[in-house]
Design an enzyme around this catalytic site. Structure first.
Site, mmCIF file in Angstrom:
data_model
loop_
_atom_site.group_PDB
_atom_site.id
_atom_site.type_symbol
_atom_site.label_atom_id
_atom_site.label_comp_id
_atom_site.label_asym_id
_atom_site.label_seq_id
_atom_site.Cartn_x
_atom_site.Cartn_y
_atom_site.Cartn_z
ATOM 1 C CB SER A 188 30.940 63.647 128.382
ATOM 2 O OG SER A 188 30.652 64.670 129.314
ATOM 3 C CE1 TYR A 201 30.192 59.734 132.417
ATOM 4 C CE2 TYR A 201 30.921 62.009 132.317
ATOM 5 C CZ TYR A 201 30.076 61.008 131.894
ATOM 6 O OH TYR A 201 29.110 61.274 130.942
#
Length: 294
Positions: A188, A201
């Protein structure tokens, strides 16, 4: 003279603010407004993955569904890993895979379980006679008010789903992979430009970059390529299930292209990395971020 074949990427998909909405994790497609585009009506295959056997974690919805549809239309047989609560999403994805004329294998379970991860590889190998493409895509995230508010049990879920599971799955899969096989992780932009609201995350996504590069170095001599795709803000069930309804109207609007991406816009990146077109690409991180830099 205007070239009417060109498509403006700033307006290819909706630029309207997303309405405020919230779901319980992991989030379901049919509860989203607007509905995401997974390439159901737009993706056209070109036989680039003919005969390949793929396992996609989180393949029921979002990016995973877009990849499953694309892989199927490129000729691959597709196994989909998902949570039991996502059964309806998984069955819809399986219908699209079957419509492409290839096999769909549904494998429900919890990736936090080391035993389940091993079973996913085993079941895929038994059903398809082998495994050629492993897409480590499933992830979990929640909005964090601050590090002092990070619940231990939720933190452990993020770590087990986003980090432990890819290791367990790769460990079980590597002995089955032949030269020409490929592993693709979903990292990401958060792994490079982390938000404090997604601290745990972001940690896992940064770690997946290191995992991808280290595994590429290890497996390269065996003819197995390992790469990653780094999405930016993409409209998937994960977003309304993150717990930030007030942020949704502005979601993705801070990118240079001025909007969030759709899952369909990721599919080509995974197909490229999985295909022989990328035969000299390993250890790479391919950004699909709407122009935001890594």
């Amino acid at each position: 003279m205007t070239n009417e074949s060109l498509i403006d990427p700033t307006t290819k998909h909706t630029t309207d603010p997303f309405p405020k909405q919230e779901q319980s994790p992991p989030g379901l497609t049919d509860q989203m407004s607007p509905q995401p585009d997974h390439g159901e009506q737009s993706y056209r295959g070109a036989h680039r993955l003919e005969g390949r056997r793929a396992l996609i974690t989180g393949g029921d919805s979002g990016i995973g569904r877009a990849v499953a549809i694309a892989f199927a239309r490129e000729g691959a047989r597709v196994a989909i890993s998902y949570l039991p609560s996502e059964q309806a999403d998984a069955e819809e994805t399986a219908e699209w895979v079957s419509d492409a004329g290839t096999d769909a294998l549904l494998l429900a379970g919890d990736l936090r379980s080391e035993a389940h991860c091993a079973e996913l590889i085993e079941h895929t190998e038994q059903a398809f006679g082998g495994l050629d493409l492993l897409v480590l895509n499933a992830a979990y995230q929640r909005n964090r008010g601050g590090i002092d508010e990070l619940p231990t049990d939720d933190f452990e879920t993020v770590m087990r789903v986003n980090l432990f599971a890819p290791v367990f799955l790769a460990r079980a899969a590597v002995p089955l992979l032949e030269p020409g096989s490929s592993i693709i992780t979903t990292t990401s932009i958060q792994g490079f430009d982390p938000s404090s609201a997604l601290v745990d995350y972001a940690m896992t996504k940064a770690a997946l970059v290191a995992f991808t590069k280290a595994l590429a170095e290890e497996l390269g001599p065996r003819g197995i390529r390992v790469n990653a795709v780094a999405p930016g803000p993409i409209w998937t069930p994960l977003i309304p299930a993150t717990g930030w309804p007030d942020k949704l109207p502005g979601f993705g609007r801070d990118t240079p292209l001025g909007r969030a991406g759709q899952p369909a816009e990721l599919a080509g990146a995974y197909v490229y990395l999985a295909s022989d077109d990328a035969s000299y690409v390993s250890g790479a991180v391919l950004p699909v971020t709407g122009g935001r830099g890594l």
